[in-house]
Write a protein that holds these residues in place. Structure first.
Motif: not given
Length: 246
Positions: A7-16, A41-48, A53-59
């Protein structure tokens, strides 16, 4: 540079990378192991965010956690990641066994092995011979001696031999082969079984020995209900807080 949209715009992600995902998985695993089963334990967003880490790394980290049987995921309101109920053998694979670099493969193998046990018990009920049961009782004696000695390494290896002997009675070649391969993965990547320094181990080993002895006798007398109840207890009965996770 790749970016993920928020929602705040694009943020950089690290490679998985395996290292980053493993670190994230270990951090969440620490939360899961100290939480009561079923605890959110928390939501996915909270724990990420906690792991940074990025979404892909968290997955990828989430895949590792689920493979080890440490967390469950629920969707919808109030959803997120929850501490999973672990069978004694899954806890063994995650904590008591000293494993090599293939820890994830071992945890997956233990979970799949647990899922196949009821099928093999069903087969043993009807296809195991008196000679088969005599050999199982010999292995049970080895488990008893290891429990008397408080030797978890000898106990676990005898336990695996017992399960392999039960599996050998199945007339289904594919099931036997799959189960044997799973046991090979578990045993092949186990370096040792760690003793517990704070609590006596022998009483719990004896408890597990008695459960397996009761299982073998139930199969020998073709008592299907008792045998299936015992194999269910084998997967779901967790040690109390005063005992090591074995």
């Amino acid at each position: 540079m790749h970016a993920e949209l928020t929602r705040g715009g694009p943020v950089p992600t690290e490679p998985v990378t395996a290292g980053r995902a493993e670190q994230a998985a270990d951090r969440i695993a620490d939360l899961a192991r100290t939480a009561t089963p079923g605890t959110r334990l928390g939501t996915k967003a909270e724990l990420r965010t906690l792991c940074g880490v990025s979404v892909s790394t968290f997955n990828e980290a989430l895949r590792l956690l689920q493979a080890r049987g440490l967390v469950s995921v629920r969707s919808g309101p109030g959803g997120g990641l929850f501490a999973a109920e672990q069978s004694p053998m899954v806890r063994l694979g995650n904590s008591v066994l000293a494993l090599d670099a293939e820890q994830t493969s071992v945890a997956e193998a233990i979970r799949i092995r647990d899922a196949l046990d009821p099928l093999l018990v069903e087969d043993a009920l009807w296809y195991a011979s008196p000679a088969d049961f005599a050999e199982m009782r010999t292995i049970l004696d080895e488990m008893s001696h290891a429990a008397d000695a408080g030797d978890p390494t000898a106990f676990v290896h005898a336990n695996w031999r017992l399960h392999a002997r039960i599996a050998a009675t199945s007339p289904h070649a594919l099931l036997r082969s799959l189960y044997a391969n799973l046991l090979d993965i578990i045993e092949g990547h186990t370096l040792s079984v760690l003793p517990d320094g704070d609590h006596p181990l022998a009483p719990y080993l004896h408890e597990r020995h008695h459960l397996h002895a009761d299982l073998v006798e139930a199969m020998a007398r073709h008592d299907r209900d008792t045998a299936l109840s015992l194999i269910h207890a084998h997967k779901t009965t967790a040690p109390d807080s005063a005992r090591p996770h074995l």
